[in-house]
Write a protein that holds these residues in place. Structure first.
Motif, mmCIF file in Angstrom:
data_model
loop_
_atom_site.group_PDB
_atom_site.id
_atom_site.type_symbol
_atom_site.label_atom_id
_atom_site.label_comp_id
_atom_site.label_asym_id
_atom_site.label_seq_id
_atom_site.Cartn_x
_atom_site.Cartn_y
_atom_site.Cartn_z
ATOM 1 N N ARG A 1 -0.903 13.359 5.541
ATOM 2 C CA ARG A 1 -1.956 12.905 4.618
ATOM 3 C C ARG A 1 -1.672 11.500 4.086
ATOM 4 O O ARG A 1 -2.589 10.698 3.893
ATOM 5 N N PRO B 1 -11.721 5.282 11.221
ATOM 6 C CA PRO B 1 -11.669 5.888 9.887
ATOM 7 C C PRO B 1 -10.856 7.180 9.815
ATOM 8 O O PRO B 1 -10.187 7.434 8.811
ATOM 9 N N ASP B 2 -10.905 8.019 10.812
ATOM 10 C CA ASP B 2 -10.222 9.316 10.734
ATOM 11 C C ASP B 2 -9.366 9.516 11.983
ATOM 12 O O ASP B 2 -9.720 10.267 12.896
ATOM 13 N N ASN C 1 -4.120 4.521 6.345
ATOM 14 C CA ASN C 1 -5.113 4.079 7.320
ATOM 15 C C ASN C 1 -6.404 3.638 6.626
ATOM 16 O O ASN C 1 -6.975 2.590 6.941
ATOM 17 N N ASP C 2 -6.871 4.429 5.655
ATOM 18 C CA ASP C 2 -8.093 4.072 4.929
ATOM 19 C C ASP C 2 -7.907 2.771 4.151
ATOM 20 O O ASP C 2 -8.810 1.917 4.117
ATOM 21 N N ALA C 3 -6.744 2.604 3.531
ATOM 22 C CA ALA C 3 -6.496 1.391 2.748
ATOM 23 C C ALA C 3 -6.453 0.157 3.656
ATOM 24 O O ALA C 3 -6.999 -0.900 3.313
ATOM 25 N N LEU D 1 -7.922 -0.182 6.606
ATOM 26 C CA LEU D 1 -9.274 -0.452 7.087
ATOM 27 C C LEU D 1 -10.072 -1.239 6.058
ATOM 28 O O LEU D 1 -10.780 -2.195 6.400
ATOM 29 N N GLU D 2 -9.962 -0.841 4.832
ATOM 30 C CA GLU D 2 -10.698 -1.550 3.771
ATOM 31 C C GLU D 2 -10.219 -2.997 3.651
ATOM 32 O O GLU D 2 -11.025 -3.912 3.491
ATOM 33 N N LYS E 1 -2.792 8.985 6.597
ATOM 34 C CA LYS E 1 -4.252 8.818 6.629
ATOM 35 C C LYS E 1 -4.738 8.003 5.444
ATOM 36 O O LYS E 1 -5.666 7.194 5.573
ATOM 37 N N LEU E 2 -4.136 8.218 4.285
ATOM 38 C CA LEU E 2 -4.489 7.380 3.135
ATOM 39 C C LEU E 2 -4.176 5.909 3.414
ATOM 40 O O LEU E 2 -4.943 5.012 3.067
ATOM 41 N N CYS F 1 0.833 -1.210 0.000
ATOM 42 C CA CYS F 1 0.000 0.000 0.000
ATOM 43 C C CYS F 1 0.863 1.254 0.000
ATOM 44 O O CYS F 1 0.606 2.211 -0.753
#
Length: 587
Positions: free
Chosen positions: A403, A475-476, A409-411, A413-414, A406-407, A390
């Motif tokens: 940033r 998520p955030d 983190n989102d990846a 989580l998915e 955080k990107l 990732c």
């Protein structure tokens, strides 16, 4: 002959005297013995006894009675059939049967039968010879001994072939075990891989262990009999096996004329794992029992080779996967000297849940990171692989550390939600920017990881105040961010909790802790980055004293100076004070 002659030395027992086990025999209708003889008066001749011939005819043993001069006086019907050379009225020693010329018991082969001879002395210096046909009992005993030898051989084979898990060692063991029990020369040919077939050969050596060698042969050059065997069929052209093996150069020192050979496939999973060729010198042919033994041996050898090759294939896959999951050394970058150290919790796996690395940016900077995922072992290593992939993709679209984290983190989580996993990670991610004076600017973002340390030129060790939330949980998340300036020769150190939480010391359960780490770094500010990372790993392992530990990862980045040259390692070794003073004194 009188009844006393028949009874022997004991005229009162009514039996012919026989040694040992013969006295224990019981007369039966099927196989009567000498105990069936009737009682006779002292002056009667045994041949004149009514019913004598009918009784003696049913004895299991033949009887030959001689007078004191060795002249044959009586031969029972059984003895006539077994030793037809013995004729009443002639001297026994002149019959030409060597065993009958002696004085003691004997066992010999006569007219294709195995005979056992036992002399029994009678009265008046007369002698009676018992002749017994033991062909069947000897054959049964020999067959039993042979079967026991085969069973013992196969048991030893099973034990010896149960250990090697490497195909080469297993193949060499198969060839070695086949000699000399099965062959004078044994050749094992493995199924070809990439157009080449490996072979192992064992040759019998007198009073020595078999000599084993190996080689490689092109698949197209294999003898026809070997190709037939690799197809799963025993070749039927037995007359040509020796010639084919000799042409391949596999029968050194073996006279081809009169030699015999067999080829047997070694069973595998879907196709034969290989072929075993066994050859013997002239006069030692393979009978049906020998071939059955070779097949039983081949079955065990095939199972051992299949297991070894399966283990090899799995090991190759594991090595490939482990290599892809191991931390990758940081990419070279202008103005940065990297140092790394890595020790997984499970040393046998070589992989774990800690990771580090870097990626170059188009503007000359670098993205660097060090992190720790939850858990350890294979599952943690797989998760680190996903995380690194990732990062490898995301850093191309976002270079600002906060940033980018955080990107990531989102990846994660998915990925974790899709796979039903509950894994998370702690991490420090930063970007380096080189200065013209050789210094560096580090912009770092923290995701719940231990704070970085900075070793200043003055020798001071600073703790960088960097905090943040775990990656892959919400998520955030709140991501901490800070900027650090490194002068030429200064170093920033990132490390995992495997360092500070290492348990050891005098009691074995005390954590290494942050304070001991700071003390260990005191005076190390001149060390090159690789030496500094190695020192952190070393002091941690010394504290552990070979105890269990978590994954350990260390990443050091040092501002290498304007020319991009790192300090020599010797500069990191403090000089003795008296040596410094001696340099300052005038000559």
């Amino acid at each position: 002959m009188t009844a006393a002659d028949v009874r022997g030395s004991d005229p009162g027992d009514g039996r012919i005297s026989t040694p040992g086990a013969a006295r224990a025999r019981v007369w039966s209708a099927a196989a009567p013995t000498a105990s069936a003889l009737p009682r006779l008066a002292p002056d009667h001749d045994v041949a004149a006894v009514p019913g004598w011939s009918e009784v003696v005819e049913h004895f299991r043993e033949g009887l030959i009675v001689c007078d004191p001069d060795g002249v044959v006086r009586h031969v029972s019907p059984v003895a006539e059939r077994l030793v037809p050379e013995v004729v009443p009225g002639e001297v026994l020693a002149a019959t030409g049967v060597t065993a009958l010329a002696g004085d003691g018991p004997a066992e010999f082969t006569h007219h294709g039968r195995r005979l056992r001879l036992r002399p029994v002395p009678l009265s008046a210096a007369r002698r009676c010879w018992y002749v017994e046909d033991v062909t069947e009992s000897v054959s049964r005993a020999d067959a039993l001994l042979a079967e026991r030898a085969r069973s013992l051989f196969l048991a030893v084979v099973g034990e010896k072939l149960g250990n090697p898990l490497h195909p080469d060692r297993a193949a060499a063991a198969v060839a070695r075990l086949a000699v000399p029990t099965l062959a004078d020369v044994a050749v094992l040919v493995l199924a070809p891989r990439s157009g080449r077939a490996r072979w192992w050969r064992a040759v019998r050596a007198d009073d020595e262990a078999p000599a084993v060698d190996s080689g490689v042969l092109a698949a197209a050059a294999l003898p026809a009999a070997i190709e037939t065997g690799l197809a799963g069929t025993e070749p039927h052209a037995l007359d040509w096996l020796v010639e084919q093996a000799a042409e391949a150069g596999w029968l050194p020192g073996l006279d081809v004329a009169g030699a015999t050979a067999r080829v047997v496939p070694l069973p595998g999973r879907e196709a034969p794992a290989g072929v075993l060729l066994v050859a013997r010198r002239a006069g030692h042919w393979y009978d049906e029992a020998d071939v059955d033994l070779v097949r039983a041996f081949a079955a065990r050898a095939g199972a051992a080779l299949t297991t070894a090759m399966l283990y090899r294939d799995q090991a190759e896959v594991a090595d490939t996967l482990q290599a892809s999951l191991l931390p990758v050394e940081p990419a070279a970058a202008a103005g940065v000297q990297w140092g790394t150290a890595y020790r997984p919790a499970q040393a046998g796996l070589r992989i774990g849940g800690d990771f580090y690395g870097s990626h170059r940016l188009a503007d000359g900077g670098s993205v660097f990171f060090l992190g720790d995922v939850s858990g350890k072992g294979v599952e943690a290593a797989v998760f680190t692989g996903q995380l690194r992939q990732c990062l490898h993709a995301l850093h191309r679209v976002e270079a600002q550390p906060g940033r980018l984290l955080k990107l990531l983190n989102d990846a994660l989580l998915e990925t974790t939600q899709a796979n039903g996993q509950g894994r998370f990670a702690t991490m420090v991610l930063g970007v380096t920017r080189p200065h013209r004076d050789g210094g560096l600017t580090l912009t770092m973002a923290g995701g719940g990881h231990l704070p970085p340390l900075v070793l200043r030129e003055s020798g001071e060790v600073e703790v960088v105040p960097l905090s943040g939330m775990l990656i892959g949980v919400v998520p955030d998340p709140r991501i901490g961010e800070t900027t650090v300036h490194l002068a030429p020769g200064e170093t920033c150190l990132l490390y995992s909790d495997g360092v500070t939480e290492a348990r050891g010391g005098w009691r074995g359960d005390e954590q290494f802790g942050a304070d001991r780490l700071l003390n260990a770094l005191s005076g190390c500010h001149r060390m090159p980055a690789p030496a500094l990372a190695e020192r952190v790993e070393q002091v941690t392992c010394d504290w552990l004293a070979h105890g269990d530990h978590d994954d350990i990862a260390v990443l050091a980045l040092r501002a290498s100076g304007p020319a991009g040259r790192a300090s020599r390692h010797l500069h990191a070794v403090p000089e003795p004070r008296n040596a410094v003073r001696s340099r300052e004194l005038p000559a």
